[in-house]
Scaffold this active site. Structure first.
Site, PDB file in Angstrom:
ATOM      1  N   HIS A  31     -19.104 -11.406 -41.598  1.00  0.00           N
ATOM      2  CA  HIS A  31     -18.709 -12.076 -42.352  1.00  0.00           C
ATOM      3  C   HIS A  31     -17.643 -11.483 -41.334  1.00  0.00           C
ATOM      4  O   HIS A  31     -17.658 -10.514 -40.974  1.00  0.00           O
ATOM      5  CB  HIS A  31     -18.997 -12.116 -43.395  1.00  0.00           C
ATOM      6  CG  HIS A  31     -19.683 -10.527 -43.595  1.00  0.00           C
ATOM      7  ND1 HIS A  31     -18.726  -9.762 -44.167  1.00  0.00           N
ATOM      8  CD2 HIS A  31     -20.960 -10.410 -44.306  1.00  0.00           C
ATOM      9  CE1 HIS A  31     -19.343  -8.902 -44.531  1.00  0.00           C
ATOM     10  NE2 HIS A  31     -20.558  -8.522 -44.581  1.00  0.00           N
ATOM     11  N   GLY A  33     -16.213  -9.114 -43.293  1.00  0.00           N
ATOM     12  CA  GLY A  33     -15.917  -7.787 -43.666  1.00  0.00           C
ATOM     13  C   GLY A  33     -16.569  -6.890 -41.926  1.00  0.00           C
ATOM     14  O   GLY A  33     -16.038  -5.727 -41.636  1.00  0.00           O
ATOM     15  N   HIS A  34     -17.497  -7.570 -41.680  1.00  0.00           N
ATOM     16  CA  HIS A  34     -17.477  -7.065 -39.748  1.00  0.00           C
ATOM     17  C   HIS A  34     -16.347  -7.343 -39.092  1.00  0.00           C
ATOM     18  O   HIS A  34     -16.454  -5.874 -38.143  1.00  0.00           O
ATOM     19  CB  HIS A  34     -18.687  -7.615 -39.465  1.00  0.00           C
ATOM     20  CG  HIS A  34     -19.978  -7.646 -40.567  1.00  0.00           C
ATOM     21  ND1 HIS A  34     -20.557  -8.654 -40.944  1.00  0.00           N
ATOM     22  CD2 HIS A  34     -21.111  -6.541 -40.559  1.00  0.00           C
ATOM     23  CE1 HIS A  34     -21.524  -8.361 -41.859  1.00  0.00           C
ATOM     24  NE2 HIS A  34     -22.386  -7.620 -41.370  1.00  0.00           N
TER      25      HIS A  34
END
Length: 278
Positions: A31, A33-34
């Site tokens: 997502h 964040g990654h």
């Protein structure tokens, strides 16, 4: 972008890399964040390695290993767009062959909070991260602040075992309504998804009390718990106001503290945190 599944093939690819290497270890189902970690790594290194491995040793017997979301083709498409050098995506047998028996026990930092709620979790995390550091030999490794205790565990392991890796912790990435991005958010039905904002609202409440001058640990914990208790679908595992270095619970905040919580929304367990700075 190369996709490699074996340690031997990866080591050959790694030997051909010159300059600084950044590592982003993930369990996949990527997502934003990654991807924020990937972009930071790309900005700071000559080469970027992303690992995708759902690590069985960090899941307890009653946890969600079998249903943890997986979509490797989707992940690879996202990483291709980010111009990653190599994706290392081994299977379980590659990482834990028959006879495997060595584990990393990080000690007291792994005991409270997530360690108490998920016995053996950090033993599995530290072991797989140590293995990935040894396999990929990065100069820097990138982790998200959402897993705050995990970052402390990995820093401690890296220090204690003299691993030549710089640990870089990046800010939490949130949805527009404040929910911290997580691969497990996919488990939430629409009603649960709305309720899940309670974690962020609880952190907002404790930050507001802290800004107003509250320093008593019990009062700050109570501020978080009151928000959670007002949400019928939310069931807290823990709320914590802890020392930012060793995670012992604080009677009073005198400098910096970690406000953290774990909450079950339906069958989905979510975590979040923020740093309180006096």
């Amino acid at each position: 972008m190369r996709v490699i599944a074996t340690i031997g093939e990866f080591r050959a690819a790694r030997a051909a890399m010159h300059g600084a290497v950044g590592l982003v270890p993930t369990m996949g189902y990527l997502h934003e964040g990654h991807l924020s970690l990937v972009r930071r790594a790309r900005a700071e290194n000559d080469h970027v390695i992303v690992t995708i491995f759902v690590n069985p040793t960090q899941f307890g017997p009653s946890e969600d290993l079998s249903r943890y979301p997986r979509d490797l083709p989707r992940d690879l498409a996202l990483l291709e767009a980010e111009k990653i050098d190599v994706v290392f995506a081994p299977n379980v047998a590659e990482m834990y062959p028959p006879g495997f028996g060595t584990f990393v026990d990080v000690g007291p930092i792994a005991a409270p909070l997530e360690g108490a709620a998920r016995p053996g979790h950090f033993r599995g995390v530290a072991t797989v991260v140590c293995k990935l550091f040894n396999i990929t030999t990065p100069h820097r490794a990138y982790f998200g602040q959402k897993d705050a205790q995990q970052t402390l565990v990995i820093r401690r392991m890296t220090l204690d075992l003299n691993l030549p890796v710089e640990i870089i912790v990046c800010p939490i990435v949130r949805e527009p309504d404040g929910l911290a991005m997580s691969s497990r958010n996919v488990y939430l039905n629409p009603k649960e998804r709305r309720a899940a904002t309670v974690l962020f609202r609880a952190l907002q409440a404790v930050q507001e009390r802290f800004r107003a001058g509250e320093r008593n640990g019990d009062a700050l914990r109570a501020a978080m718990r009151a928000v959670i208790d007002a949400e019928p679908l939310a069931h807290p595992d823990y709320v914590s106001i802890a020392d930012l270095d060793d995670l012992h619970e604080l009677d009073r905040v005198t400098s910096r503290a970690l406000a953290s919580l774990a909450v079950r929304i339906g069958t989905t367990r979510l975590i979040d945190n923020c740093i309180l700075e006096a």
